[in-house]
Design a protein around this motif. Structure first.
Motif: not given
Ligand SMILES: Nc1ncnc2c1ncn2[C@@H]1O[C@H](COP(=O)(O)OP(=O)(O)OP(=O)(O)O)[C@@H](O)[C@H]1O
Ligand SMILES: [Mg+2]
Lengths: 234, 288
Positions: B143-171
């Motif tokens: 359960l801990i592993a699942f919740v942590t993994a989800l939180l990490a993925m949400v954080a990464l998603y935010m990073f990719l969506k909200r920052t210039y570096l994240g946009a550059a990674i997608r681009a």
């Protein structure tokens, strides 16, 4: 502003530009015209660092571009609207525009530039979160031009902005280029729509197989016999 | 009635297992999408992370949380170095070279781990409680592993969506030539993505060591399945990989429930092979 002296460039052992001399002065709008495969795209790509210089020189406001890494060209005030627009197709309009303001110099002005571009293209504002790949050709071109303008460039390079667009949209694009240059931006535009582009630029260069064949004031070139001969139907 | 409860338990366990797999798939996809190189040795990075946590905790007696943070940074650094020292020199050479060098790294890391730590199975000796919920038993560590993994993925998603570096990674994963016109230095983005991919492997290690023993060949348990998930979701497609992780984990869990655990993997692998015939570009792939 921009000066090319005996510039030579190409792809590997294939030479595409032969000793090109070209000058763009502050505030001017210049067109480069010529048939398919003449080397017009190659010229713009060499200016913005996507292709290395083989010999000769090019400089922007006195700074030689030869040893500037490609990703630093934009810091010198040169923005490039590439051939075929080349948007990031699965990113939204807004994210595409954000990429235009990627450099640390441009980031603080993001909001202000975004307003400016949305003012120029109200259509982009309406559709700001639409995925770029799903836009119409005209909208994509607006987005590509907007993306280049995000960095507040001094010199805008445009590679066939009217290509593949319906006649009505082509007229809009040329009006827009006119509008952009009226705001004091210096423009170097590559076009196949010769008659229309010669009406909005100050001077033009005719390029054939990698060299400049004719250059002169746009008004004079329109009258030019050799240009008329080369492009029957004008 | 009893039967149904066990089935629900298996489904829940499948979902929980899917979270960690999705995290690993995301890391591998991130590196592939940006650098266009498949790290065959990705699960060995996880192994290195697991050993660093084990060693820090068991040998140096550091608190577990500190060990996890160290592991994440250590594996991120490892990812950075792999790109800088191994991948960078072969970029632009035929793709087979990527397989050779990252495959070579896989055996190198496995052998080095055997030399340093022997082939023994080791664990943290944690005894996390098992939760009882409406007659179902759910392991707390999962359960801990699942919740942590989800939180990490949400954080990464935010990073990719909200920052210039994240946009550059997608681009950069969409047009690696044109981003240069916008002032992006691709070499730097490659390093960032490689460090991020490493960091995700480090976090994955922290979540896996709660449930599994670490040994030099642990990568075999997670490497092939992670790779298959990425291919199934469409290599480089992060959303596709996320969904494929849950499809595969559910197949493994349900296969294990109706037959035996090993059969779960067999079924998942057979499903993968069949899917490759039907949709070679992956379930959600659009690249050629
Ligand atoms: N990537 C490449 N590799 C090798 N040769 C190329 C490459 N791109 C262009 N060329 C060649 O360089 C020459 C000039 O091409 P370029 O694209 O600059 O022409 P252009 O004037 O832009 O043509 P068009 O009007 O069709 O866009 C052509 O002969 C072309 O075949
Ligand atoms: Mg062209």
């Amino acid at each position: 502003m921009l000066e090319l002296n005996n510039l030579t460039a190409g792809y590997g052992s294939f030479q595409a530009l032969f000793s090109v001399n070209l000058e763009v002065k502050d505030g001017e709008a210049i067109a480069v015209i010529g048939p398919n495969g003449a080397g017009k795209t190659t010229l713009l790509r060499t200016i913005s660092g996507m292709l290395p210089v083989q010999s000769g020189n090019l400089s922007m406001e006195g700074t030689s571009l030869k040893d500037v890494p490609p990703y630093r060209i934009i810091d010198l005030g040169i923005a490039h609207v590439p051939e075929n627009r080349r948007l990031f197709p699965s990113m939204s309009i807004e994210d595409n525009l954000r990429m235009g303001a990627f450099t640390p110099n441009a980031r603080p002005h993001y909001e202000e530039r975004l307003d400016f571009i949305f003012n120029l293209f109200p259509r982009l504002k309406e559709r700001r979160s639409q995925i770029a790949g799903t836009l119409s050709g005209g909208e994509q071109q607006m987005c590509a031009i907007g993306r280049a303008l995000m960095s507040s460039p001094k010199l805008l390079l445009m590679d066939e902005p009217s290509a593949g667009l319906a006649p009505v949209i082509v007229n809009q694009v040329f009006q827009l280029v006119q509008q952009i240059r009226d705001q004091g931006l210096t423009v170097l535009i590559v076009e196949q729509n010769i008659e229309q582009v010669l009406q909005i630029v100050d001077r033009a260069y005719l390029m054939e197989v990698g060299s400049i064949k004719i250059s002169g004031k746009a008004g004079e070139l329109i009258q030019s016999e050799s240009l008329r001969k080369a492009y029957v139907g004008l | 009635m009893i039967f149904d409860i066990f089935l629900v338990e298996a489904i829940i366990n499948g979902i929980l297992f899917g979270g960690v797999l999705a995290l690993l798939a995301l890391g591998l996809n991130l590196v592939f999408g940006v650098v266009d190189v498949v790290w065959i040795c990705y699960a060995e990075l996880v192994m290195v992370g697991m050993y660093s946590i084990y060693w820090g905790n068991n040998h140096f007696g550091l608190p577990l949380v500190i060990c996890v943070v160290i592991a994440i940074f250590a594996v991120a650094l490892l990812g950075f170095l792999i790109h800088f020292l191994v991948i960078r020199p072969i970029l632009g050479t035929p793709p087979i070279n990527q397989l050779l060098v990252t495959g070579g790294l896989l055996f190198f890391m496995q052998s080095l781990a055997t030399l340093l730590f022997t082939g023994d199975f080791r664990n943290l000796g944690l005894h996390l409680p098992v939760l009882e919920l409406a007659e179902m038993y759910i392991s707390f560590s999962r359960l801990i592993a699942f919740v942590t993994a989800l939180l990490a993925m949400v954080a990464l998603y935010m990073f990719l969506k909200r920052t210039y570096l994240g946009a550059a990674i997608r681009a950069i994963s969409q047009d690696r030539e044109v981003v240069v016109l916008m002032g992006v230095n691709p070499q730097r983005v490659y390093l960032v993505a490689s460090a991020l991919g490493g960091g995700l492997a480090g976090l994955g290690a922290a979540l896996l060591i709660l449930q599994y023993d670490v040994h030099p060949l642990i990568g075999i348990s997670f490497g092939p399945i992670t790779f298959m998930i990425c291919v199934l979701g469409g290599l480089g497609n992060m959303i596709g990989g996320f969904i494929a992780a849950f499809v595969m984990s559910q197949l493994i869990s349900l296969g294990g429930f109706f037959l035996e655990t090993e059969w779960g993997y067999v079924i998942a692998f057979v499903f993968f092979i069949i899917m490759m015939f039907i949709r070679p570009q992956g379930l959600f792939g659009n690249r050629s």
